[in-house]
Design a protein around this motif. Sequence first.
Motif, mmCIF file in Angstrom:
data_model
loop_
_atom_site.group_PDB
_atom_site.id
_atom_site.type_symbol
_atom_site.label_atom_id
_atom_site.label_comp_id
_atom_site.label_asym_id
_atom_site.label_seq_id
_atom_site.Cartn_x
_atom_site.Cartn_y
_atom_site.Cartn_z
ATOM 1 N N LYS A 34 0.811 -1.224 0.000
ATOM 2 C CA LYS A 34 0.000 0.000 0.000
ATOM 3 C C LYS A 34 0.847 1.279 0.000
ATOM 4 N N PRO A 35 1.960 1.339 0.746
ATOM 5 C CA PRO A 35 2.816 2.530 0.635
ATOM 6 C C PRO A 35 3.356 2.733 -0.784
ATOM 7 N N LEU A 36 3.754 1.641 -1.434
ATOM 8 C CA LEU A 36 4.239 1.738 -2.815
ATOM 9 C C LEU A 36 3.109 2.153 -3.754
ATOM 10 N N TYR A 37 1.932 1.637 -3.479
ATOM 11 C CA TYR A 37 0.749 1.957 -4.290
ATOM 12 C C TYR A 37 0.443 3.454 -4.205
ATOM 13 N N LYS A 38 0.545 4.007 -3.002
ATOM 14 C CA LYS A 38 0.299 5.442 -2.828
ATOM 15 C C LYS A 38 1.358 6.273 -3.555
ATOM 16 N N GLU A 39 2.588 5.787 -3.550
ATOM 17 C CA GLU A 39 3.649 6.483 -4.289
ATOM 18 C C GLU A 39 3.316 6.543 -5.783
ATOM 19 N N LEU A 40 2.803 5.446 -6.310
ATOM 20 C CA LEU A 40 2.454 5.407 -7.732
ATOM 21 C C LEU A 40 1.239 6.287 -8.036
ATOM 22 N N LEU A 41 0.252 6.267 -7.158
ATOM 23 C CA LEU A 41 -0.916 7.134 -7.345
ATOM 24 C C LEU A 41 -0.499 8.607 -7.327
ATOM 25 N N LEU A 272 3.688 9.321 2.320
ATOM 26 C CA LEU A 272 3.190 8.276 1.424
ATOM 27 C C LEU A 272 3.763 6.908 1.769
ATOM 28 N N SER A 273 5.063 6.856 1.998
ATOM 29 C CA SER A 273 5.706 5.562 2.267
ATOM 30 C C SER A 273 6.576 5.614 3.513
ATOM 31 N N ALA A 278 13.596 6.999 -2.082
ATOM 32 C CA ALA A 278 13.025 6.811 -3.419
ATOM 33 C C ALA A 278 13.602 5.561 -4.083
ATOM 34 N N TYR A 279 14.871 5.294 -3.824
ATOM 35 C CA TYR A 279 15.498 4.112 -4.418
ATOM 36 C C TYR A 279 14.878 2.824 -3.878
ATOM 37 N N THR A 280 14.634 2.780 -2.562
ATOM 38 C CA THR A 280 13.992 1.607 -1.954
ATOM 39 C C THR A 280 12.605 1.390 -2.550
ATOM 40 N N ASN A 281 11.863 2.482 -2.701
ATOM 41 C CA ASN A 281 10.527 2.387 -3.298
ATOM 42 C C ASN A 281 10.597 1.921 -4.750
ATOM 43 N N TYR A 282 11.561 2.444 -5.482
ATOM 44 C CA TYR A 282 11.718 2.066 -6.890
ATOM 45 C C TYR A 282 11.970 0.562 -7.012
ATOM 46 N N CYS A 283 12.830 0.045 -6.143
ATOM 47 C CA CYS A 283 13.123 -1.397 -6.154
ATOM 48 C C CYS A 283 11.862 -2.209 -5.858
ATOM 49 N N LEU A 314 5.388 4.074 -15.872
ATOM 50 C CA LEU A 314 5.334 4.415 -14.445
ATOM 51 C C LEU A 314 6.720 4.423 -13.804
ATOM 52 N N LEU A 315 7.553 3.472 -14.173
ATOM 53 C CA LEU A 315 8.916 3.434 -13.633
ATOM 54 C C LEU A 315 9.711 4.666 -14.082
ATOM 55 N N GLU A 316 9.531 5.036 -15.337
ATOM 56 C CA GLU A 316 10.225 6.220 -15.858
ATOM 57 C C GLU A 316 9.759 7.486 -15.139
ATOM 58 N N LEU A 317 8.446 7.623 -14.981
ATOM 59 C CA LEU A 317 7.903 8.804 -14.312
ATOM 60 C C LEU A 317 8.366 8.882 -12.859
ATOM 61 N N TYR A 318 8.309 7.745 -12.157
ATOM 62 C CA TYR A 318 8.709 7.743 -10.744
ATOM 63 C C TYR A 318 10.196 8.076 -10.601
ATOM 64 N N ALA A 319 11.019 7.461 -11.441
ATOM 65 C CA ALA A 319 12.465 7.701 -11.371
ATOM 66 C C ALA A 319 12.800 9.152 -11.698
#
Length: 332
Positions: A34-41, A272-273, A278-283, A314-319
Motif C-alpha cells: 500500500k505505501p508503494l501503491y500510494k507512491e504510484l498514485l 506516502l511511504s 526513493a530508491y527503496t521504493n523504486y526497487c 510508471l517506472l520512468e515517471l517515478y524515477a
Amino acid sequence: TNGIKDKLLFIYQDFKEEENPEVKARRHKEEELKPLYKELLYTILHKIGKSTSAEVFTEAQLHLYIQEAFTMTKSEHDTLVEKVQNTEPPVYCLMVTVKEAKGILGKDISGFSDPYCLLMMLEDEKIKTSRSQSKPCKSVVKDFVADDKIYQTEIKKQTLNPIWNQTFVLEFGHISGTAFHLEMWDKDEEVSLTQKLEEIRTSLTSIRRMIKEAKKEKGTDDFLGNIVLKLQDLHCTEDNWYKLEPRTETYPDRGQCHLNLKFIHKARDETLSAGRSAYTNYCGILQQFVQAYISKEQSSAPWKGALCGEAQTLLELYATQNDLSPFLQDLA
C-alpha cells in the motif's frame, strides 16, 4: 505463573499468525504494497512531462494497471486514491543542465565571445506583454522576471564553443502556459587600447567590430541567441542540441546549445511511504511489476527483462520525478 502462561500463549498465537499465509499476505499488503501503491498514485496525479515511450496511457489506464499488478480491490483502490488526493502536492521543477554550445557568434574584436547564459521560466501572459511593446526589449529576463528567479551560468572567456556543465533547478506553478527561456549573451568588458590595437592589427573584420564596439554603450552585453521551450511539449527527460534563435533576421545562424532537461518534484509528500528512500521504493515497485508480469504470462521460461508499456511508463515517471540516476535505476 498466570502472567508467564499468558505471555507464552500470546507468543504462540503470534507464531500461529505468522504461519497463516492469509495473515502474512494481509500484513505484506498493508506494510509493503500500500505505501508503494500510494507512491504510484501520487506519481500519476502529479505527472509532468510526456513519457519517452511510444505508447501513451491515460490516467485511467495507469490506475487499472497498478490495481491489477498490486491485486488491490476496487474499495482499496478508491480509499487510497482519496488519501493521496488529500496529500500535499509537490513543488514542480525543471532541472536544466547547460552542457555546452558550439558555433556561436563572435562579438568581440578578437572574433570570439565571452558567453554566459540566463535561464528562467516565463508565463504566456508575460511573453505576450513583452511582444506587444512598441520598443523591442533586448532582455526579457531582466524586465519580466524577479532577480531571484533568474539563473546565470559562468562566463566563458574568448571562445565560440563554450563548455559549462552547470545544473540549475527552476520552479514553476503550472506546466500549461509556461515556457523555459534560455538567453545567451556576450559579456562586455573594458579592454585597454593597447590590447585592442594588438588584437585588430590589420584585420578589416576586427576594425569593423571595433567601430561597432565604439558606437555601443559601455557595459552593454551583446545578444547571442535564445531558446524557448514550452513545458507542455517536453518529455519528462530530454537530452538534445537546440538551435540558438535570433531576435532579428541579422545573423540567423547563431549556433547550438546542448541541454539536458528533466522534470522533477521538490518537497514530495513524505507520508506516502513512511519516509523510505526513493530508491527503496523504486526497487519495490519494480519487483511487484516483475511478479505481476511473470504471473500473467504463466510461462515456465525465465523472465527476459521485458515489461509492459504501463509498467515502463510508471517506472520512468517515478524515477524522473525523484531524480533517480540511470545508475541507480540499473542497480535496481
